[in-house]
Write a protein that holds these residues in place. Structure first.
Motif, PDB file in Angstrom:
ATOM      1  N   VAL A 300     -30.214  -6.483  40.915  1.00  0.00           N
ATOM      2  CA  VAL A 300     -29.512  -6.571  42.197  1.00  0.00           C
ATOM      3  C   VAL A 300     -28.512  -5.413  42.296  1.00  0.00           C
ATOM      4  CG1 VAL A 300     -29.720  -9.057  42.549  1.00  0.00           C
ATOM      5  CG2 VAL A 300     -27.832  -8.169  41.177  1.00  0.00           C
ATOM      6  N   HIS A 312     -27.634  -4.017  38.434  1.00  0.00           N
ATOM      7  CA  HIS A 312     -27.641  -4.664  37.127  1.00  0.00           C
ATOM      8  C   HIS A 312     -28.643  -5.807  37.127  1.00  0.00           C
ATOM      9  CE1 HIS A 312     -24.930  -7.279  39.415  1.00  0.00           C
ATOM     10  NE2 HIS A 312     -25.438  -8.249  38.666  1.00  0.00           N
ATOM     11  N   PRO A 324     -35.999 -12.352  32.116  1.00  0.00           N
ATOM     12  CA  PRO A 324     -35.104 -12.068  33.248  1.00  0.00           C
ATOM     13  C   PRO A 324     -34.393 -13.321  33.756  1.00  0.00           C
ATOM     14  CG  PRO A 324     -37.395 -12.013  33.965  1.00  0.00           C
ATOM     15  CD  PRO A 324     -37.421 -12.238  32.481  1.00  0.00           C
ATOM     16  N   LEU A 325     -33.125 -13.181  34.031  1.00  0.00           N
ATOM     17  CA  LEU A 325     -32.323 -14.269  34.596  1.00  0.00           C
ATOM     18  C   LEU A 325     -31.910 -13.982  36.032  1.00  0.00           C
ATOM     19  CD1 LEU A 325     -29.927 -15.034  31.589  1.00  0.00           C
ATOM     20  CD2 LEU A 325     -32.182 -16.007  32.079  1.00  0.00           C
ATOM     21  N   THR A 326     -31.749 -12.709  36.361  1.00  0.00           N
ATOM     22  CA  THR A 326     -31.319 -12.334  37.709  1.00  0.00           C
ATOM     23  C   THR A 326     -32.482 -12.501  38.679  1.00  0.00           C
ATOM     24  OG1 THR A 326     -29.792 -10.734  36.781  1.00  0.00           O
ATOM     25  CG2 THR A 326     -30.385 -10.437  39.099  1.00  0.00           C
ATOM     26  N   HIS A 327     -32.187 -13.029  39.820  1.00  0.00           N
ATOM     27  CA  HIS A 327     -33.197 -13.202  40.863  1.00  0.00           C
ATOM     28  C   HIS A 327     -32.753 -12.390  42.067  1.00  0.00           C
ATOM     29  CE1 HIS A 327     -36.848 -15.389  41.425  1.00  0.00           C
ATOM     30  NE2 HIS A 327     -36.544 -16.252  40.467  1.00  0.00           N
ATOM     31  N   ALA A 330     -32.473 -14.192  45.397  1.00  0.00           N
ATOM     32  CA  ALA A 330     -31.956 -15.558  45.400  1.00  0.00           C
ATOM     33  C   ALA A 330     -30.838 -15.779  46.410  1.00  0.00           C
ATOM     34  CB  ALA A 330     -31.465 -15.938  44.010  1.00  0.00           C
ATOM     35  N   MET A 385     -39.512 -16.471  32.085  1.00  0.00           N
ATOM     36  CA  MET A 385     -38.869 -17.614  31.441  1.00  0.00           C
ATOM     37  C   MET A 385     -39.855 -18.752  31.194  1.00  0.00           C
ATOM     38  SD  MET A 385     -35.594 -19.829  32.717  1.00  0.00           S
ATOM     39  CE  MET A 385     -34.372 -18.560  32.569  1.00  0.00           C
ATOM     40  N   VAL A 390     -37.037 -21.056  26.511  1.00  0.00           N
ATOM     41  CA  VAL A 390     -35.708 -21.241  27.090  1.00  0.00           C
ATOM     42  C   VAL A 390     -35.732 -22.110  28.349  1.00  0.00           C
ATOM     43  CG1 VAL A 390     -34.834 -19.080  26.142  1.00  0.00           C
ATOM     44  CG2 VAL A 390     -35.683 -19.132  28.477  1.00  0.00           C
ATOM     45  N   THR A 391     -36.892 -22.656  28.710  1.00  0.00           N
ATOM     46  CA  THR A 391     -36.883 -23.656  29.786  1.00  0.00           C
ATOM     47  C   THR A 391     -36.243 -24.952  29.301  1.00  0.00           C
ATOM     48  OG1 THR A 391     -39.111 -24.299  29.177  1.00  0.00           O
ATOM     49  CG2 THR A 391     -38.901 -22.727  30.986  1.00  0.00           C
ATOM     50  N   PHE A 396     -31.875 -22.732  26.125  1.00  0.00           N
ATOM     51  CA  PHE A 396     -31.366 -21.726  27.063  1.00  0.00           C
ATOM     52  C   PHE A 396     -29.880 -21.473  26.838  1.00  0.00           C
ATOM     53  CE2 PHE A 396     -29.137 -20.961  31.104  1.00  0.00           C
ATOM     54  CZ  PHE A 396     -29.652 -19.724  31.422  1.00  0.00           C
ATOM     55  N   LEU A 397     -29.115 -22.545  26.763  1.00  0.00           N
ATOM     56  CA  LEU A 397     -27.663 -22.380  26.622  1.00  0.00           C
ATOM     57  C   LEU A 397     -27.309 -21.698  25.304  1.00  0.00           C
ATOM     58  CD1 LEU A 397     -26.419 -25.742  28.142  1.00  0.00           C
ATOM     59  CD2 LEU A 397     -26.146 -23.444  29.093  1.00  0.00           C
ATOM     60  N   VAL A 400     -28.508 -17.927  25.727  1.00  0.00           N
ATOM     61  CA  VAL A 400     -27.795 -17.126  26.715  1.00  0.00           C
ATOM     62  C   VAL A 400     -26.407 -16.753  26.179  1.00  0.00           C
ATOM     63  CG1 VAL A 400     -26.557 -18.861  28.101  1.00  0.00           C
ATOM     64  CG2 VAL A 400     -27.601 -16.886  29.218  1.00  0.00           C
TER      65      VAL A 400
ATOM     66  N   HIS B  31     -35.212 -20.755  38.778  1.00  0.00           N
ATOM     67  CA  HIS B  31     -35.574 -21.003  37.383  1.00  0.00           C
ATOM     68  C   HIS B  31     -35.730 -22.505  37.143  1.00  0.00           C
ATOM     69  CE1 HIS B  31     -34.956 -16.836  36.277  1.00  0.00           C
ATOM     70  NE2 HIS B  31     -33.756 -16.865  36.828  1.00  0.00           N
ATOM     71  N   ASN B  32     -36.693 -22.844  36.317  1.00  0.00           N
ATOM     72  CA  ASN B  32     -36.958 -24.247  36.008  1.00  0.00           C
ATOM     73  C   ASN B  32     -36.526 -24.569  34.589  1.00  0.00           C
ATOM     74  OD1 ASN B  32     -38.294 -24.720  38.540  1.00  0.00           O
ATOM     75  ND2 ASN B  32     -40.025 -23.563  37.718  1.00  0.00           N
ATOM     76  N   PHE B  33     -35.838 -25.678  34.446  1.00  0.00           N
ATOM     77  CA  PHE B  33     -35.380 -26.136  33.134  1.00  0.00           C
ATOM     78  C   PHE B  33     -35.752 -27.588  32.947  1.00  0.00           C
ATOM     79  CE2 PHE B  33     -32.379 -22.874  34.353  1.00  0.00           C
ATOM     80  CZ  PHE B  33     -32.375 -22.089  33.218  1.00  0.00           C
ATOM     81  N   HIS B  34     -35.733 -28.001  31.719  1.00  0.00           N
ATOM     82  CA  HIS B  34     -35.878 -29.422  31.470  1.00  0.00           C
ATOM     83  C   HIS B  34     -34.898 -29.845  30.384  1.00  0.00           C
ATOM     84  CE1 HIS B  34     -38.041 -28.734  27.661  1.00  0.00           C
ATOM     85  NE2 HIS B  34     -38.621 -27.746  28.289  1.00  0.00           N
ATOM     86  N   LEU B  64     -26.675 -18.478  35.130  1.00  0.00           N
ATOM     87  CA  LEU B  64     -27.691 -17.903  36.010  1.00  0.00           C
ATOM     88  C   LEU B  64     -27.095 -17.256  37.244  1.00  0.00           C
ATOM     89  CD1 LEU B  64     -30.386 -20.676  35.865  1.00  0.00           C
ATOM     90  CD2 LEU B  64     -30.613 -18.344  35.031  1.00  0.00           C
TER      91      LEU B  64
END
Lengths: 457, 67
Positions: A300, A312, A324-327, A330, A385, A390-391, A396-397, A400, B31-34, B64
């Motif tokens: 973006v 970035h 990738p985390l940036t959308h 979005a 992802m 990391v779903t 993920f936490l 990240v 993004h999808n999480f579970h 995010l």
């Protein structure tokens, strides 16, 4: 015509009107005329991405604005952004003689520590509480650098980074630890490529082994490293993917890559094989995506500075690949404050977990960073992802926090493409005698008309 | 002193049956999480405790968000 703005004559630096016109191929050209030195054109966008969409949400200059840019810089009432990062030059000495150097370093003078301590106090009391970048010259040549860092942190500056070529960090393993102990947060490491031919072209000597040792020593001291390539067309624009791959392989010590397309200010080659053309940001982003498999929407435009002053993308580095985390699609672009941007940057480059020090130290050794192992790779780096673990929110936490990685870009302006609309949004300021001056205004350098006739109409 | 309540003791307020751990999917910014939450095996209602909403889920959203 897309926009009217103000710029400068590249020869006499007088403030003159400029227009941005879009050509049929989508490129955007800045045209300006100095009554004394003629008409000048320079391409500011090559049409690899839709220009209007990229700058959407940014107000153009009103007719009465920008008339005193940049000679009144420091900062004036028309400036719309606070300081996110303040650059403090701590020495003019340097242990390199680079072909490109925005500070034109290499002289022998440097301010006394007392003067720098006063500067640090002033910067700490800036309203936006900016992060501090210690620059030069080569700042690590000062033996009292830890004292300055310690004073900056004690004065309340939240984050301190050092802008370095890495030579002393590589040669003196204890230095990184001393800087970390003093409170240094990040290392901004000049890093132009994974091939020593690039360093010999831009820096006058081979440097890859030095970079590798500097990264390893910083990691052993618990310091995160951001690689900062100067991107020069004809030299390293074609190997951006190699640089990102090299950096991702060294996560979590390496926290990201911050590309700086070359600008023609300070010291630039008068003659030589290096093209005088600018590498525009859309050209850099398109090249980056072509070489890595990353896509435009992973990035973006800057929301702190003008959108033409940066992009970035945030990622998780996972076994040399990037999630990738940036959308990019979005949310609509809205401006944020310098303080919000400072915390965003820190969130991605800083690690709260002190255990990372041990992890960093054990990840790589200099011997593993051989030039042969990282040369000429052009890997697809993108790992969606949904194809990773990391779903799972817990995973993920965890990742990240420990494997956050950024790819960003900041194209500076020079006398050819300076745009007051961009300048007034600048949040990267140089501290100069009590004033905060936008970096591109501070280092603005007139061109030699004899050497730049190819761009004069 | 607050009384500790185990998740295993949570009953569905509508069905009055013991809730069970089950996977729940979240979508945020594309993004999808579970993660695991308590779910009623009868009506499917899920219970998201405050510490999950203000803890993990909020942390993931912040990570995010683009600034």
């Amino acid at each position: 015509m897309i926009r009217e703005t103000r710029s400068v004559c590249p020869v006499c630096l007088a403030n003159i009107p400029a227009v941005l016109d879009q050509r049929p191929d989508g490129s955007v050209v800045m045209t300006k005329t100095c009554p004394q030195h003629g008409t000048w054109e320079t391409t500011v966008w090559r049409g690899r991405l839709p220009f209007s969409r990229w700058i959407s949400g940014t107000a153009p200059l009103a007719g009465s604005e920008g008339l005193h840019c940049p000679e009144a810089c420091g900062l004036c009432s028309e400036h719309v952004q606070g300081s996110c990062c303040v650059v403090l030059e701590v020495t003019e000495r340097c242990n390199l003689r680079c072909r490109f150097c925005f500070a034109d370093a290499g002289k022998n003078s440097e301010p006394p520590l007392t003067e720098l301590l006063d500067a640090v106090q002033n910067i700490a009391h800036t309203a936006s509480r900016p992060m501090l970048q210690l620059s030069g010259g080569e700042p690590t040549l000062r033996n009292d650098l830890p004292d300055l860092i310690r004073a900056a942190r004690e004065a309340g500056i939240p984050y301190v980074q050092v802008n370095t070529n890495g030579i002393r960090l590589a040669q003196e393993p204890d230095l990184a630890q001393a800087l970390a102990d003093a409170g240094l947060n990040f290392v901004f490491l000049q890093f132009d490529g994974t091939d020593d031919r690039i360093y010999r072209t831009l820096r006058g000597r081979s440097m890859l082994e030095i970079k590798e040792k500097a990264i390893a020593n910083s990691g052993a001291a618990g310091l995160g490293v951001t690689l900062v390539p100067t991107v020069v067309p004809g030299v390293n624009l074609r190997i951006l993917g190699d640089i990102v791959k090299y950096a991702a392989d060294r996560s979590p010590v390496v926290r990201g890559v911050h590309f700086q397309p070359v600008s023609y200010f300070g010291r630039v080659p008068e003659n030589g094989p290096v093209s005088p053309e600018h590498c525009t940001m859309d050209e850099l982003l398109a090249s980056l995506c072509e070489q890595t498999g990353l896509v435009f929407t992973d990035f973006v435009p800057s929301r702190c500075d003008h959108p033409l002053c940066g992009f970035h993308g945030s990622f998780i580095a996972e076994k040399g690949l990037l999630i990738p985390l940036t959308h990019g699609n979005a949310a609509p672009r809205t401006m944020i404050t310098a303080g919000e941007n400072r915390e965003f940057v820190a969130k991605h480059w800083l690690r709260q977990n002190t255990e990372l020090k041990a992890e960093n130290a054990s990840v790589h050794t200099p011997e593993q960073y051989t030039a042969a192992s990282c040369r000429a790779v052009n890997h697809p780096l993108r790992l969606p992802m949904e194809n990773s673990d990391v779903t799972d929110m817990d995973v993920f936490l965890r990742k990240v926090r420990s494997q956050s990685f950024t790819v960003s870009c900041m194209p500076f302006q020079d006398a050819m493409n300076l745009d007051a609309e961009r300048l007034r949004n600048c949040s990267l300021h140089v501290y100069r005698k009590g004033k905060l001056v936008p970096l591109c205004a501070e280092y603005l350098t007139p061109v030699d008309p004899a050497g730049r006739k190819e761009e004069q109409q | 002193m607050a009384e500790f309540v185990s998740y295993e003791d949570i009953l569905c307020s509508r069905c009055r049956v013991r809730m069970e751990l089950a996977r729940a999917d979240f979508t945020y910014l594309g993004h999808n999480f579970h993660t695991e939450v308590m779910r009623c095996p009868k009506c499917g209602a899920v219970y998201i405790p405050e510490e999950l909403a203000e803890g993990k889920i909020a942390d993931a959203e912040t990570a995010l968000e683009d600034k």
